[in-house]
Design an enzyme around this catalytic site. Sequence first.
Site, PDB file in Angstrom:
ATOM      1  N   HIS B  66       0.875  -1.180   0.000  1.00 55.24           N
ATOM      2  CA  HIS B  66       0.000   0.000   0.000  1.00 55.24           C
ATOM      3  C   HIS B  66       0.906   1.221   0.000  1.00 55.24           C
ATOM      4  O   HIS B  66       1.608   1.467   0.980  1.00 55.24           O
ATOM      5  CB  HIS B  66      -0.909  -0.016   1.226  1.00 55.24           C
ATOM      6  CG  HIS B  66      -1.808  -1.208   1.275  1.00 55.24           C
ATOM      7  ND1 HIS B  66      -3.046  -1.231   0.677  1.00 55.24           N
ATOM      8  CD2 HIS B  66      -1.634  -2.450   1.804  1.00 55.24           C
ATOM      9  CE1 HIS B  66      -3.606  -2.423   0.857  1.00 55.24           C
ATOM     10  NE2 HIS B  66      -2.768  -3.183   1.544  1.00 55.24           N
ATOM     11  N   ASN B  98      -6.443   0.816  -2.698  1.00 51.94           N
ATOM     12  CA  ASN B  98      -7.267   1.513  -1.693  1.00 51.94           C
ATOM     13  C   ASN B  98      -6.672   2.860  -1.289  1.00 51.94           C
ATOM     14  O   ASN B  98      -6.438   3.143  -0.116  1.00 51.94           O
ATOM     15  CB  ASN B  98      -7.503   0.632  -0.463  1.00 51.94           C
ATOM     16  CG  ASN B  98      -6.219   0.235   0.236  1.00 51.94           C
ATOM     17  OD1 ASN B  98      -5.146   0.265  -0.363  1.00 51.94           O
ATOM     18  ND2 ASN B  98      -6.310  -0.116   1.502  1.00 51.94           N
ATOM     19  N   ASP B 309       2.302  -6.996   2.388  1.00 51.23           N
ATOM     20  CA  ASP B 309       1.118  -6.227   2.798  1.00 51.23           C
ATOM     21  C   ASP B 309       1.568  -4.948   3.531  1.00 51.23           C
ATOM     22  O   ASP B 309       0.959  -4.523   4.513  1.00 51.23           O
ATOM     23  CB  ASP B 309       0.193  -7.054   3.684  1.00 51.23           C
ATOM     24  CG  ASP B 309      -1.215  -6.464   3.773  1.00 51.23           C
ATOM     25  OD1 ASP B 309      -1.466  -5.421   3.125  1.00 51.23           O
ATOM     26  OD2 ASP B 309      -2.051  -7.035   4.488  1.00 51.23           O
TER      27      ASP B 309
END
Lengths: 310, 426
Positions: B66, B98, B309
């Site tokens: 991310h 996101n 992640d």
Amino acid sequence: MEFKHKDLLGLEDLSAEEMVYILDQAESFKEISERPIKKVPTLRGKTVVLFFYEPSTRTRTSFEIAAKRLSADSVSLSASTSSMVKGETLADTARNLEAMNPDAIVLRHSSSGAPHLLASLVRSAVINAGDGTHEHPTQGLLDMLTMRQVKGRLDRLRVAIIGDIAHSRVARSNMIGLSKMGAEVRVCGPPTMLPPGLEQAYGVSVFFRPESALEGADVVMMLRVQMERAQAPLFPGLREYARLYGLSAQRLALAAPDAIVMHPGPMNRGVEISPEVADGPRSVILNQVTNGVAVRMALLYLLIGGERES
Amino acid sequence: MRVLIKGGRVVDPSRNLDARLEVLIEDGRVLDLVPPGNEGGFGGEAELIQAEGLVVAPGLIDMHVHLREPGHEYKETIASGTAAAAAGGFTAVAAMPNTRPVNDNRSVTDFILAQAVKAGLARVYPVSAMTVGLAGEVLCEYGEQAEAGAVAVSDDGRPVSDAQTMRRVLEYARAFDLVAISHAEDPRLSAGGVMNEGLVSCRLGLAGLPAASEESGVFRDVMLAALTGARLHLAHISTAGAVEIVRRAKARGLRVTAETAPHYFTLTEEAVIGYRTEAKMNPPLRTQADVEAVRQGLADGTLDAVATDHAPQSSLEKEVEFDQAAFGIVGLETALPLTLALVRQKRLTLSQAVAALSTHPARILHLPGGSLAPGALADVTLIDLEQEWVVRAENFRSLSRNTPFEGFKVQGRAVMTLLAGRPIAL
């Protein structure tokens, strides 16, 4: 014995010996509340902040009376009067309170572990007055004090705790404290209210039906049913809960003949406990409240009293 | 332009290679690999990189990060995130959608790629959202996203709860041969949960995320992969049950791949004790039995990839009550040594570790790289297997510090990355 803790975050941090010491201290403080002039100068010049981020009547009043009877200055903050409604974080509120040099901060909070966060940020003593579904250590201590007074011991005492164990910080503190003191703890409720792993986590025995949990119990502790949990859904409704788990006089007869009945309050009369049991001769519910003041006086004294602060 | 990487141990799982070889690079591609002393005249005009005592691996690829840009630049930017990637030995990362705005249309993909080129520290492969706004309702324009450079579709962090919608996602992605990366979880069963449900959550009085929530999500998506014939990649597998479901899916011959993250084979739920928000992520840290199963899954090939992640969060999201804290930890700068620990523990071979961190992610996402075969893109990571160091978040290139590995003594470190033969300076 010296009490070496900066904070009281949970009974999980205390040894049996330390808990006995607190209970003994509480016994000696009890007498002050029975005098015509209920005040001693022990904590004169000390400041105690009562920070109740979640509503509470009994616990806050009890802490406030405890502080005042020891001559500490107490200040009460609740979520609606604090800056938290303006979006200030707990950490910022903590640092601001700290800047005013209080000696102790008593925190009630809806998040498990909030007092741990607070304690990591301030030099003041932090007392957990109930955090989420984690612990309520002063309640656990006052419950043990009450049991010890009436029963003369905690060791091998058979204690049945009945209700929503999963969401009860009172149950957790009692399970931890009583197990360390050598009591035989039984917890009981519908399986939806019993988190998996209770036996392993706390060394208690688990029962789904109260009849078996009550058999021969010396102490019966009923927990408050939170009405909003019926929608969760943890149980079908109050009617069946009251019928199957409520403590009636008839059901209480399954316990030991001299069993005592406890409830941390506030009670739902007619749901988890029938009025005749709550008000009956076996009920020590109001003794619990009286003992709450003594236990909190003892803790304030042990944490911030004496020369050890200087 | 020529580059010669001399004296290293080349580990290239794409060709089952583990040997002392010199790597000859020309114009951004691998020209040849030759035994020491056989480079002939090549070295004369090449930039020389001394790799004695180092492993020379195809550039590491983190298929799950991310980067927070656009929208949350106080947590991470594409520049800081790719600097963290390079520092951790990664030459490429796949960026989850996101962000704010969500990467659900071409303009966001274009923006991410442009920012990545500007930073020039690692390749960034955008992942398109599965559904508009990650709302789980309307499909994004996968065709245009694929044209723009998106390499996969995912609603990571927001599992698509409606099975019919998920079925359509998988079917539609087939038209573009895009892999669907599933954050598999039953959101209703997880509702309110903040850590693994078990003994520790019971003691801490925290609401649990049961293993069954992840497992039922994984099972549903495997069944949908069987139904649709689509390529399904399962993100961040953390439970023994989920590993077993993936194992059976592969045995059935389904087009299913899976990743795990270093924290799932390194830490257990006990890391949360003390209400440590830096150990809060979703899926959560599980039990020792789950850690064992994840290690086994990597060893037997059930789990294809190690992805981090990497989820930067600032103190605004983390210095708060545990149940209020955001999920996620950073991982780019600790993934390599944590994976190499499995090699030292003899759970994985070095080649397996490099495959999980490079070759397999490249294959799953159809990326160039993951190989040092002649003609391959010369993205290279040089690794010192011996270097011992202590994790200090203050030294991270990432803008965020949310790691549960602070103070860990680790061994093994990337000492250099090359992008198309060009050493990356940090």
